[in-house]
Structures are given as structure tokens and as C-alpha cells.
Design a protein around this motif. Sequence first.
Motif, PDB file in Angstrom:
ATOM      1  N   UNK A 103       0.797  -1.218   0.073  1.00  0.00           N
ATOM      2  CA  UNK A 103      -0.045  -0.055   0.042  1.00  0.00           C
ATOM      3  C   UNK A 103       0.952   1.225   0.151  1.00  0.00           C
ATOM      4  N   UNK A 104       0.703   1.867  -1.048  1.00  0.00           N
ATOM      5  CA  UNK A 104       1.474   3.280  -1.019  1.00  0.00           C
ATOM      6  C   UNK A 104       0.812   4.520  -0.684  1.00  0.00           C
ATOM      7  N   UNK A 105       1.076   5.189   0.277  1.00  0.00           N
ATOM      8  CA  UNK A 105       0.450   6.293   0.699  1.00  0.00           C
ATOM      9  C   UNK A 105       1.209   7.492   0.398  1.00  0.00           C
ATOM     10  N   UNK A 106       0.559   8.620  -0.132  1.00  0.00           N
ATOM     11  CA  UNK A 106       1.008   9.602  -0.509  1.00  0.00           C
ATOM     12  C   UNK A 106       0.382  10.781   0.448  1.00  0.00           C
ATOM     13  N   UNK A 107       1.204  11.233   1.170  1.00  0.00           N
ATOM     14  CA  UNK A 107       0.766  12.293   2.386  1.00  0.00           C
ATOM     15  C   UNK A 107       1.262  13.651   1.665  1.00  0.00           C
ATOM     16  N   UNK A 131       4.856   8.975  10.570  1.00  0.00           N
ATOM     17  CA  UNK A 131       4.756   7.711  11.193  1.00  0.00           C
ATOM     18  C   UNK A 131       3.508   6.891  10.645  1.00  0.00           C
ATOM     19  N   UNK A 132       3.697   5.703  10.356  1.00  0.00           N
ATOM     20  CA  UNK A 132       2.274   4.742  10.069  1.00  0.00           C
ATOM     21  C   UNK A 132       2.211   3.909  11.295  1.00  0.00           C
ATOM     22  N   UNK A 138       3.923   0.158  15.185  1.00  0.00           N
ATOM     23  CA  UNK A 138       4.546   1.273  14.339  1.00  0.00           C
ATOM     24  C   UNK A 138       5.059   0.451  13.158  1.00  0.00           C
ATOM     25  N   UNK A 139       4.458   0.918  12.030  1.00  0.00           N
ATOM     26  CA  UNK A 139       4.938   0.073  10.745  1.00  0.00           C
ATOM     27  C   UNK A 139       6.001   0.710  10.236  1.00  0.00           C
ATOM     28  N   UNK A 140       6.328   2.082  10.073  1.00  0.00           N
ATOM     29  CA  UNK A 140       7.168   2.898   9.700  1.00  0.00           C
ATOM     30  C   UNK A 140       7.241   4.125  10.196  1.00  0.00           C
ATOM     31  N   UNK A 141       8.421   4.773  10.455  1.00  0.00           N
ATOM     32  CA  UNK A 141       8.788   6.035  10.876  1.00  0.00           C
ATOM     33  C   UNK A 141       9.820   6.621  10.207  1.00  0.00           C
ATOM     34  N   UNK A 167       3.990   0.612   2.455  1.00  0.00           N
ATOM     35  CA  UNK A 167       3.935  -0.261   3.784  1.00  0.00           C
ATOM     36  C   UNK A 167       3.278  -1.567   3.222  1.00  0.00           C
ATOM     37  N   UNK A 168       3.534  -2.614   4.129  1.00  0.00           N
ATOM     38  CA  UNK A 168       2.700  -3.840   3.534  1.00  0.00           C
ATOM     39  C   UNK A 168       1.229  -3.692   3.271  1.00  0.00           C
ATOM     40  N   UNK A 169       0.860  -4.496   2.259  1.00  0.00           N
ATOM     41  CA  UNK A 169      -0.488  -4.388   1.886  1.00  0.00           C
ATOM     42  C   UNK A 169      -1.408  -4.993   2.801  1.00  0.00           C
TER      43      UNK A 169
END
Length: 188
Positions: A103-107, A131-132, A138-141, A167-169
Motif C-alpha cells: 500500500x503506497x500512501x502519498x501524504x 509515522x504509520x 509502528x509500521x514505519x517512521x 507499507x505492507x498491503x
Amino acid sequence: MSVNVSRGVLVVSLMMVLGGCNAGSMGSGLGLSPTEPAAQPATQTAAAVQPFVQGFCPQISLRDGTSVYRTYAKSKSQDAKDVVFQASLADTTRACSRTDTTLTITALLQGRLTSGPQGKAGSINLPIRVTVMDGDQEVTSEIEQYAVNLADVNQPTQFVYTKQVTVPGNVSGMTRVYVGFDEGKKKK
């Protein structure tokens, strides 16, 4: 008289074309019966023509106490006359794209940079953390020093920060993206 006849023929022809667009069932203009599906090109597979619904795209939230960032001319000062600049974050939005495994999130963040009494024009690095979190995990920061140019100390400037995070889907519906300024650990 021939001009009037030509206009009449044109109007009737136009009405017939437009009426044909709305008449019958889907595909009838292509010579297909209502129960006969359109033939698919040989190169497409059944999976390629299946509809895809995007679904879940995590919300973006500003963490408490991280939407404003100030620097001071004197290291331990908290006095307003010592402010070099102040940055603030106001609005957020996001977009997502998904593959089978990610899953790609564009913030996107909208912010504003203002000079203080001790400020000078130039490029200023703002420490922005993304941070996700999936529930309590916490998935990533990631933290990035984002450069913003302050052209004139008498005029605040607006900026838009964009960050793509993959992040992982298999994240859950409890996933959230937290953004804000990161001042690091305060020295005592």
C-alpha cells in the motif's frame, strides 16, 4: 428555399443521431443483442477486466504538540523576542495506491513559515516526521529535513510537503498516518 431545406435536413439528421445514442440497450448500436456480451480482445485476461475498488486509505492526523515548530536565537530561551522563525502545519490530505503486496500512501501537508524578530531570509530546514501506525504497532517512521525558502522576513511563506510511504498491503483498517514536526529529544 434550398437553405431552409438544408437546415431542416441537418436538424433531422442531428436528432436521429442523438436519438440513436439513447435508444435501446447498451451495445445495440454495435449490433449486439442485449444478452450477448462484447467480445474481449485475445490479449486481455479475465483478471484484467475485473473492476477494482480502491478501498481503504489511512487517515492522516497531526500529532498533539507537533503542528508548530519554533527556533530561538538563544538555545534555552522561550522568549518571543528571541524567535528566529515559526512554522506551522494546517491541512492534510492523502492518496493511496495498492498492489498485491503493498500500500503506497502519498501524504500532503500544507504549512506556513513566518519569521520572528531574530529571523533572516534564506532557506530553513524543517524536521518533518511521518509515522504509520497499525493499531498500537509502528509500521514505519521517517524524519526528513524539508527545506523551505523564506524570501522576505516581512512576508510569511506557504509550503506544501509531499511524502510517499510504502507499507505492507496487509495493514488493517486501524492504520493511521501521523505527521508533525520532530524536535528530537530536548536537552536539559
